[in-house]
Design an enzyme around this catalytic site. Structure first.
Site, short mmCIF file in Angstrom:
data_model
loop_
_atom_site.label_atom_id
_atom_site.label_comp_id
_atom_site.label_asym_id
_atom_site.label_seq_id
_atom_site.Cartn_x
_atom_site.Cartn_y
_atom_site.Cartn_z
N CYS A 229 0.81 -1.21 0.00
CA CYS A 229 0.00 0.00 0.00
C CYS A 229 0.85 1.26 0.00
O CYS A 229 0.32 2.37 -0.10
CB CYS A 229 -0.96 0.00 1.18
N HIS B 85 -9.11 4.28 -1.87
CA HIS B 85 -7.76 3.73 -1.76
C HIS B 85 -7.36 2.89 -2.98
O HIS B 85 -7.29 1.68 -2.91
CB HIS B 85 -7.65 2.91 -0.48
#
Lengths: 472, 400
Positions: free
Chosen positions: B85, B338
């Site tokens: 991430c 995201h």
């Protein structure tokens, strides 16, 4: 005389109350319960759990015989999965018998032969019994496993005599590709079996130099609860033990003779003569004589108590779902992948035997096995250590309602093991609402999922009611 | 460890960011073309001026061709980076170092992710062929390990923690509602958040970041050159990235109430930027609020709150737009969405807007008006006890 060096059994956590079936499908409500393998259990994993419950003996087996009517794999050996999960030496042979009801008697017979020949045989009998929804097989069946270590001269029961009668007729059968068993009319079955029972028992008594009145207990297995009861009436014994088994666990098929024998050994006195009688394509009888050792070498968790306990009630909807008879909508998540053969082989000690590493320099235990110690950085300074029988304490946990499972939600926990080491694993046989930090757990061998025809076996943790004190 | 940093040696002179969300009508190529164009325009630069590219994407393409093909870049250096991430931040970090080294004059970091094409709920990262012994938990479940552990360690009740997590989700939704580029643009009341369907443990739908498509990019030049492009460049004060040893799931001394990787990268970044007390020096922070408990724990790991006290600070509003230090003023992963490879650059995009005074008034962080001129971005990838962490600090002015 050689015989049973140790015995153990395993009953799954779940029980289906028989009246649940009627409340779902209608019809007459049955009484009692039947045992149900968890959604993550099969005959192989049940067998592993039964074998793990054998009391410790001086020597392990030279050979493993695994018998079931419902093997997880065909072509590939299930006995070898069991062998790996028990962490046995490569030099121990592992052989499957089945997929027939009579294979259980065959495994005992082969085990006795091995014992007479001076070897030690681990005989594991397991079954998962189904049937069409609403039928007698489903209602009266049960899931369980039993294990016996045969061999040596100082066991808990000695072989006193044997007899086998083979008889070909259509009683219970199943096309090898089917899952459901078919039966001929029960009155025909009884008429065919019952005279043979008397004949075979007489043959075994002759072999043992005993008479019928000497028999104190009978462990009877057969194609239906009804024929088990009828055959039991022909042999001296304690019908209450057999009845309790049928009422609360069910007819556990290939495991039933073993489970009945284990229940009897729990209460038998030294000197008692016990008849194992199997009704499957003929009759197989083994007579056992309990020894003095039986007083001291019983399994920690008495099987007779286990049978009598209620277990965790399961809904019929869950039962059908777990058995693949109710195809329910899952989450929008990818299906699980099958494990790959080369990495599974490389990590066979970990995946099957749950062998961890311990750093030789700083003593830190690590799961999964690590070449570089996370604590002190030592490289390849490791010794291997089986941790399958180590208990642990929940450090934190997660209830995953999004992950794919046939029995959602997935519950996972971080487990700190007694004596060091930590494992992140799934919890099973658990009420998701009841999990708390500090709960005590034990490890259990499960089939986590099946994908692409491959059964993925690995260890999970399950709560232990009386978890005992944490051992440092 | 010697980490010298490149404080004030490079600066951001242009940024772009697509709207994040469900781009059913836009592919990876479209998102890259859009972010690229906006970024060039922001810097007033010509595409031929860009010397080299760093593309961050976790799974929406492989190799530099994923960028060069749609943009028709003609034999330019394009690196493709992946670091869970922190992927977008990793692209940015590498671009900064390349420009600071003098190897290139102008670099572009660009991140993209197209998650919504998979058809699955939540994030799916297909593992390499394996032995089947890993517990296959979803991301919300893995991060929900933090919740009972935090309660246990600090004596917080489950209900109190739920209130705290709800407050975090409420704040980020409120901020995102003021952001036209955010995935979720609705103020959600605390009751709706608290009663939303449970996904993992105590975490409901509203405790989870948005699964989104999107792209964002930045143009990086040497600080000396920055004023050729803009009179308000963003100076890069610190870049720290660490990969942990994965010891959390192995060692019982880890208690699931902290990310030591975050502590390490934050300390490194503060040293590079010369920051002593982040909560008093930073105007704002864009942190990795993948799930609400993550943001809670990050407040302590980043040094914004005392150990065991972040839950009280959250309830007191310390991290609101008008609080001591605004956290996730753009809505965060929670409501901005995201798209993995783009998220790190999206965080920088908000710093770009805020520190340059371009954020709309209803979202402007109050600490700017108290004279603060520094902003922090933070990403983490992986799981509690087993993760990578990135921290950057950017500022509106070169240090004295």
């Amino acid at each position: 005389m050689t015989g049973i060096a140790a015995y153990g059994a395993y009953l799954p956590h779940w029980r289906l109350p028989r009246d649940e079936i009627a409340s779902f499908l209608g019809g007459r409500a049955g009484s009692g319960t039947r045992s149900v393998a968890g959604y993550d259990e099969d005959t192989t994993s049940l067998g592993v759990e039964a074998a793990r419950r054998l009391p410790a003996t001086d020597a392990g087996p030279d050979v493993v015989y695994f018998a079931t009517a419902h093997p997880a794999y065909a072509e590939k050996s299930n006995a070898t999965v069991l062998h790996a999960a028990l962490g046995l030496d490569a030099g121990v042979g592992s052989f499957d018998l089945g997929p027939t009801a009579r294979s259980a008697a065959g495994a005992i017979d082969a085990g006795v032969d091995a014992a007479i020949a001076g070897r030690r045989a681990l005989v594991v009998l397991a079954d998962v019994r189904g049937g069409r929804p609403g039928g007698a097989d489903e209602r009266d069946g049960g899931d369980a496993a039993a294990a016996f270590l045969l061999g040596g001269d100082d066991g808990v029961a000695a072989v006193a005599g044997r007899a086998s009668l083979s008889s070909e007729f259509l009683d219970a059968w199943r096309d090898a590709r089917d899952t459901q068993v078919s039966h001929w009319e029960e009155r025909f079955t009884e008429a065919a079996y019952l005279p043979l029972v008397e004949q075979a028992v007489a043959g075994a008594l002759d072999d043992a130099g005993c008479v019928s009145a000497d028999v104190r207990y009978a462990a009877v297995a057969g194609p239906s609860a009804r024929v088990i009861r009828k055959a039991g009436a022909l042999v001296p014994g304690d019908p209450e033990i057999a009845e309790r088994l049928l009422t609360s666990v069910g007819n556990t098929g290939a495991a039933h003779g073993g489970l009945a024998l284990a229940s009897i050994l729990d209460v038998a006195e030294p000197g008692d003569l016990i008849a194992s009688v199997s009704l499957a394509d003929g009759i197989d009888v083994t007579l056992w004589r309990a020894t003095e050792r039986l007083r001291h070498d019983r399994p920690a968790d008495a099987i007779s108590d286990w049978v009598a306990r209620d277990g965790a009630p399961l809904s019929y909807a869950s039962f059908l779902t777990w058995r693949g008879l109710l195809d329910r909508e899952g989450p929008r998540r990818p299906d699980p992948e099958r494990p790959a053969a080369p990495p599974s082989r490389r990590s066979v000690d970990w995946k099957f035997a749950l062998v961890a590493t311990r750093c030789q320099r700083c003593g830190t235990r690590q799961l999964p096995p690590q070449r570089v110690c996370s604590h002190c950085g030592a490289v390849d300074a490791i010794e291997r250590e089986r941790v399958a029988d180590v208990r642990g304490t929940i450090r934190t946990f997660a209830v995953d309602r999004l992950a794919y499972s046939i029995a959602p939600p997935v519950v996972a926990a971080v487990i700190d093991l007694d004596g060091g080491g930590r494992m992140q694993c799934e919890l099973t046989d658990v009420d998701p609402q009841a999990v708390r930090i500090g709960d005590r757990v034990e490890l259990t061998f499960r089939r986590t999922h099946t994908a692409g025809g491959v059964h993925n076996y690995f260890w999970k943790a399950r709560p232990v009611g009386d978890g005992g004190e944490e051992q440092r | 460890m010697s980490s010298h940093g490149i404080c004030d040696r490079v600066a951001i002179v242009g940024m772009g960011c697509t709207r994040f969300g469900e781009h059913w009508d836009r592919g990876v190529d479209d998102l890259l073309v859009d972010a690229f164009g906006e970024t060039l325009e922001s810097a007033g630069a010509d595409r031929d001026q860009i010397d080299a590219y760093w593309l961050g994407t976790m799974g929406s393409g492989s190799s530099g061709l994923t960028l060069s093909r749609p943009l028709k870049l003609d034999c330019k250096p394009v690196s493709r980076l992946e670091n869970y991430c922190a992927t977008g931040s990793e692209a940015f970090r590498n671009a900064c170092y390349a420009v600071a080294s003098g190897a290139y004059d102008i670099g572009m970091a660009i991140g993209v992710e197209k998650l919504k094409d998979s058809g699955f709920s939540g994030l799916v990262i297909p593992p390499p062929p394996n032995d089947g012994t890993n517990v296959d938990l979803t991301a919300p479940a893995v991060f929900s390990f933090l919740a009972p552990a935090y309660c246990e360690r600090y004596g917080v009740s489950e209900d109190q923690l739920k209130e705290v997590l709800t407050r975090i989700a409420w704040k980020n939704h409120s901020n995102g509602a003021r952001n036209p580029r955010a995935q979720f643009r609705r103020v959600v009341d605390t009751e709706t958040i608290a009663c939303s369907p449970l996904v993992a443990g105590q975490l409901g739908i509203y405790d989870c970041s948005g699964v989104a498509d999107g792209a964002a990019a930045a143009i990086i030049v040497r600080a000396d050159d920055a004023h050729r492009f803009t009179d308000r460049p963003l100076y890069v004060k610190a870049l720290s990235f660490v990969a942990g040893p994965g010891a959390g799931p192995l060692e019982p001394d880890y208690d699931y109430t902290s990310f030591r990787e975050v502590v390490a990268s934050a300390q490194d970044a503060y040293a590079q930027a010369g920051i002593d007390d982040p909560a008093r020096e930073l105007a704002m922070a864009e942190v990795h609020d993948c799930f609400t408990p993550t943001e809670l724990v990050l407040m302590e790991d980043l040094g914004f709150a005392e150990r065991g006290a972040a839950w009280k600070d959250v309830l007191a509003g310390r991290f609101d737009l008008d609080g001591d230090i605004a956290v996730n003023p753009d809505g965060g992963l929670k409501s901005f969405g995201h798209p993995i490879g783009a998220s790190g650059l999206r965080m920088l995009f908000e710093c770009w807007l805020q520190l340059r005074g371009e954020a709309p008034a209803d979202r402007r962080v109050a600490a700017l008006d108290r004279g603060r001129k520094l902003a922090l971005t933070h990403n983490l990838g992986g799981a509690p006890g087993d993760c990578v962490s990135f921290v950057s600090i950017v500022g509106a002015e070169p240090s004295a």
